[in-house]
Design a protein around this motif. Structure first.
Motif, PDB file in Angstrom:
ATOM      1  N   UNK A  49       0.859  -1.182   0.000  1.00 58.64           N
ATOM      2  CA  UNK A  49       0.000   0.000   0.000  1.00 58.64           C
ATOM      3  C   UNK A  49       0.894   1.230   0.000  1.00 58.64           C
ATOM      4  N   UNK A  50       0.596   2.182  -0.925  1.00 59.24           N
ATOM      5  CA  UNK A  50       1.388   3.408  -1.057  1.00 59.24           C
ATOM      6  C   UNK A  50       0.456   4.608  -0.894  1.00 59.24           C
ATOM      7  N   UNK A  51       0.245   5.104   0.323  1.00 63.97           N
ATOM      8  CA  UNK A  51      -0.645   6.251   0.506  1.00 63.97           C
ATOM      9  C   UNK A  51       0.065   7.567   0.204  1.00 63.97           C
ATOM     10  N   UNK A  52      -0.634   8.505  -0.422  1.00 61.45           N
ATOM     11  CA  UNK A  52      -0.104   9.834  -0.703  1.00 61.45           C
ATOM     12  C   UNK A  52      -1.268  10.787  -0.911  1.00 61.45           C
ATOM     13  N   UNK A  53      -0.997  12.083  -0.787  1.00 61.70           N
ATOM     14  CA  UNK A  53      -2.063  13.065  -0.968  1.00 61.70           C
ATOM     15  C   UNK A  53      -2.637  13.002  -2.377  1.00 61.70           C
ATOM     16  N   UNK A 102      -3.439   7.296   8.699  1.00 62.33           N
ATOM     17  CA  UNK A 102      -3.282   8.585   8.019  1.00 62.33           C
ATOM     18  C   UNK A 102      -3.445   8.487   6.504  1.00 62.33           C
ATOM     19  N   UNK A 103      -3.892   7.352   6.021  1.00 57.65           N
ATOM     20  CA  UNK A 103      -4.158   7.235   4.589  1.00 57.65           C
ATOM     21  C   UNK A 103      -5.231   8.254   4.210  1.00 57.65           C
ATOM     22  N   UNK A 104      -4.983   9.092   3.197  1.00 56.05           N
ATOM     23  CA  UNK A 104      -5.947  10.140   2.876  1.00 56.05           C
ATOM     24  C   UNK A 104      -7.285   9.638   2.356  1.00 56.05           C
ATOM     25  N   UNK A 105      -7.326   8.418   1.800  1.00 53.09           N
ATOM     26  CA  UNK A 105      -8.527   7.982   1.098  1.00 53.09           C
ATOM     27  C   UNK A 105      -9.135   6.684   1.628  1.00 53.09           C
ATOM     28  N   UNK A 126     -12.694   7.290   2.942  1.00 55.32           N
ATOM     29  CA  UNK A 126     -12.870   8.520   3.705  1.00 55.32           C
ATOM     30  C   UNK A 126     -13.575   9.593   2.878  1.00 55.32           C
ATOM     31  N   UNK A 127     -13.528   9.454   1.559  1.00 59.99           N
ATOM     32  CA  UNK A 127     -14.232  10.353   0.651  1.00 59.99           C
ATOM     33  C   UNK A 127     -14.428   9.636  -0.674  1.00 59.99           C
TER      34      UNK A 127
END
Length: 471
Positions: A49-53, A102-105, A126-127
Motif C-alpha cells: 500500500x502506497x498512501x499519498x495526498x 493517516x491514509x488520505x482515502x 474517507x471520501x
C-alpha cells in the motif's frame, strides 16, 4: 422427455473391456472439468500500500493475471472489487493491517471469500474517489500485479498544494537570488560574452582535479525574513524551481550493495535541496513527489508546467553492471541522439520507469504525450546546457565527475518544451564506496549545497524574465 441411452449389459462387469472404456472416458471428462478450475486458482504473493495526498495505490502481486470487476457504493463511499479465480490466503488477509490511519482515502479494507473461487475486497473510503483498476505484466523482478489507484474526485492542484504547504512572501525582493560570484565575474544581468566559455573551463578543471569533500554537519534551514525593496528598486517576481526525486513507490530505482534504494536517497537529497533553495529570497520550490509514491514520467513534467517552473531538476543515483563505475554526472535532453553509449544506456534504463512503476495505459493522456515528445525545443536545450554546466562545475568540487562535460540523451523526464531541465546523477549507488557516501547526511548536505550554488550561478548569467502564463 428424451430417454438416457441404456448401458451395454456387460458395462458393469469387472474386467469388461467396455467397462474400462467407459471409466477411462469418465475420468478424462472429470479431469477436463477439474483441471481448469485448479489451474485458475491464483495465489497472492505480496501486498503493498502506497498512501499519498495525490492518490493511494494498492498492489496485489500474484503468480498469474487476475480478472476483476469493481463498482462504487455511496453513503458511505465504498469500492467493491471481486477477483475471479483467486484463493484467499494469509498474504491477502494481511492487507487489512497495511492500511494506515493517516491514509488520505482509505479508512479500512475488508477481505473475504465471497463465493467459491471469488474473493471480494471492500474498501471503506474517507471520501469519494475515482478508482483505476488494471493489471501489469511481469517486469524487473515483479510477478503479475493487480493495481488499484484511488484518486480524489477533485485532483490535487500542484500550485495550490505548493502554496498551501509553505508561507512565502510576495513582498518586494531582489530581482533574483543573490549569486555567489567570484571577483571579476559578471553580476546578475551583466553576463559578459565569455561567460559560458568560462563555465566550460571551470567544468573541465573540476572534472580533472576534483576537490576532496570536507565533512560538514548539516544545519536546518532557517526561515528568511522577506527582503524589502530599496526606493526605486524593481519588484521581483517569484522564482519557481521544480525538483524531481526520481522513482518512488513501486519503482525503487537502483539498489546498492547494502540494500539501500535510489528512491530513498534522492528524496532525502531533494528535501535538503528544497530547504536550501527556499532560504534564498523570492524562491519557492515544488517537489514532484514528497513521499514514497510513484509518479509517471509525463506527470512529473506536467506538474512543473502547471506551477510555471523556471527550472526543472531531476535527481537520481546511477547504477551500472560494473561496481567500479563511479562519479557524478549532469544530463540534458538531446535532439540528435545520445552523446555517448553510456548516456544512451542510462536514458533507456531511466525511461523504463513507467513500465516498472506502473501506468494505466487506458487513462494515458495521448495529447500530453505528443506535446512532451516534441523535440523542436532548441532554445530549451540551450538554456538547459547552461544550467547543466553551472551545476556540474559546483558538483565537481565535492565529487569526482564521471565525465567532465554535460552529457545529452533522450530522457523522457526532460522533455518539457518550455522549461530548462537537467538530470543530476549524484553518484553511482552500485559502487560500494559511493553508496556509503550517498547514505551519509554530510554528503547529502554537500550535494544540496553544490546544486544550490550551481542554480545561483546560472541565474547570475541568466536572470529570469517576466513570463506569460503557460497553456
Amino acid at each position: 422427455m428424451p430417454r438416457t441411452p441404456a448401458l451395454p449389459p456387460d458395462a458393469l462387469i469387472p474386467g469388461s473391456p467396455k467397462r474400462r472404456t467407459i471409466l477411462k472416458a469418465g475420468g478424462t471428462l472429470l479431469l477436463s472439468v477439474v483441471a481448469p478450475l485448479t489451474a485458475s486458482a491464483a495465489q497472492i504473493m505480496a501486498v503493498r500500500v502506497w498512501p499519498a495526498d495525490e492518490y493511494t495505490r494498492v498492489t496485489l502481486e500474484n503468480d498469474g493475471e487476475l480478472k476483476t470487476t469493481h463498482f462504487m457504493v455511496p453513503d458511505p463511499p465504498r469500492l467493491v472489487v471481486d477477483i475471479d479465480g483467486l484463493a484467499l490466503n494469509d498474504t491477502l488477509k494481511s492487507l487489512v493491517a497495511k492500511i494506515e490511519s493517516n491514509d488520505p482515502y482509505i479508512k479500512q479494507v475488508r477481505v473475504g471469500q465471497n463465493r467459491p473461487n471469488v474473493v471480494r475486497l471492500v474498501f471503506d473510503l474517507k471520501e469519494e474517489v475515482k478508482p483505476q483498476v488494471f493489471n501489469l505484466a511481469p517486469i524487473a523482478g515483479y510477478h503479475h500485479r493487480l493495481i488499484f489507484d484511488l484518486y480524489p474526485v477533485k485532483p490535487v492542484d500542484p500550485l495550490a498544494s505548493m502554496i498551501a504547504k509553505e508561507n512565502w512572501t510576495t513582498d518586494a525582493a531582489p530581482a533574483t537570488p543573490t549569486p555567489a560570484v567570484q571577483p571579476g565575474e559578471p553580476t546578475v544581468g551583466q553576463a559578459g560574452p565569455d561567460a559560458i566559455a568560462k563555465l566550460e573551463a571551470d567544468a573541465a578543471r573540476a572534472g580533472s582535479t576534483p576537490a576532496q569533500p570536507q565533512p560538514t554537519t548539516p544545519q536546518p534551514a532557517q526561515p528568511h525574513a522577506p527582503a524589502k525593496a530599496a526606493p526605486g528598486q524593481k519588484v521581483a517576481r517569484m522564482v519557481t524551481i521544480a525538483l524531481d526525486p526520481g522513482h518512488g513507490g513501486e519503482d525503487p530505482g537502483a539498489t546498492g550493495t547494502t540494500g539501500v534504494h535510489e528512491k530513498d536517497i534522492v528524496l532525502a537529497v531533494a528535501k535538503r535541496l528544497k530547504a536550501k533553495l527556499e532560504d534564498l529570497p523570492n524562491t519557492r520550490v515544488m517537489l514532484t513527489r514528497d513521499a514514497d509514491f510513484f509518479v509517471p514520467l509525463g506527470q512529473r513534467v506536467e506538474k512543473a508546467r502547471k506551477v510555471q517552473a523556471d527550472l526543472f531538476v531531476s535527481i537520481h543515483a546511477d547504477a551500472f553492471v560494473e561496481p567500479t563505475a563511479r562519479g557524478s554526472s549532469v544530463f540534458v535532453l538531446s535532439e540528435k541522439g545520445a552523446s555517448s553509449s553510456a548516456a544512451r544506456w542510462l536514458a533507456a534504463d531511466q525511461n523504463k520507469a513507467d513500465l516498472i512503476g506502473g501506468v494505466n495505459l487506458a487513462s494515458h493522456d495521448r495529447q500530453l504525450a505528443s506535446v512532451l515528445m516534441d523535440l523542436s525545443q532548441t532554445a530549451q536545450i540551450n538554456d538547459s546546457m547552461k544550467l547543466g554546466k553551472a551545476v556540474l562545475t559546483e558538483i565537481g568540487g565535492i565529487n569526482r565527475l564521471h565525465r567532465g562535460v554535460v552529457e545529452q540523451a533522450g530522457f523522457a523526464v526532460l522533455k518539457a518544451p518550455d522549461i530548462p531541465s537537467i538530470l543530476v546523477e549524484t553518484a553511482f549507488i552500485s559502487n560500494p564506496e559511493e553508496e556509503a557516501r550517498l547514505k551519509d547526511d554530510a554528503y547529502q548536505n554537500q550535494l544540496a549545497d553544490a546544486i544550490t550554488k550551481g542554480i545561483k550561478r546560472y541565474f547570475a548569467y541568466n536572470p529570469p524574465l517576466a513570463k506569460s502564463r503557460m497553456t
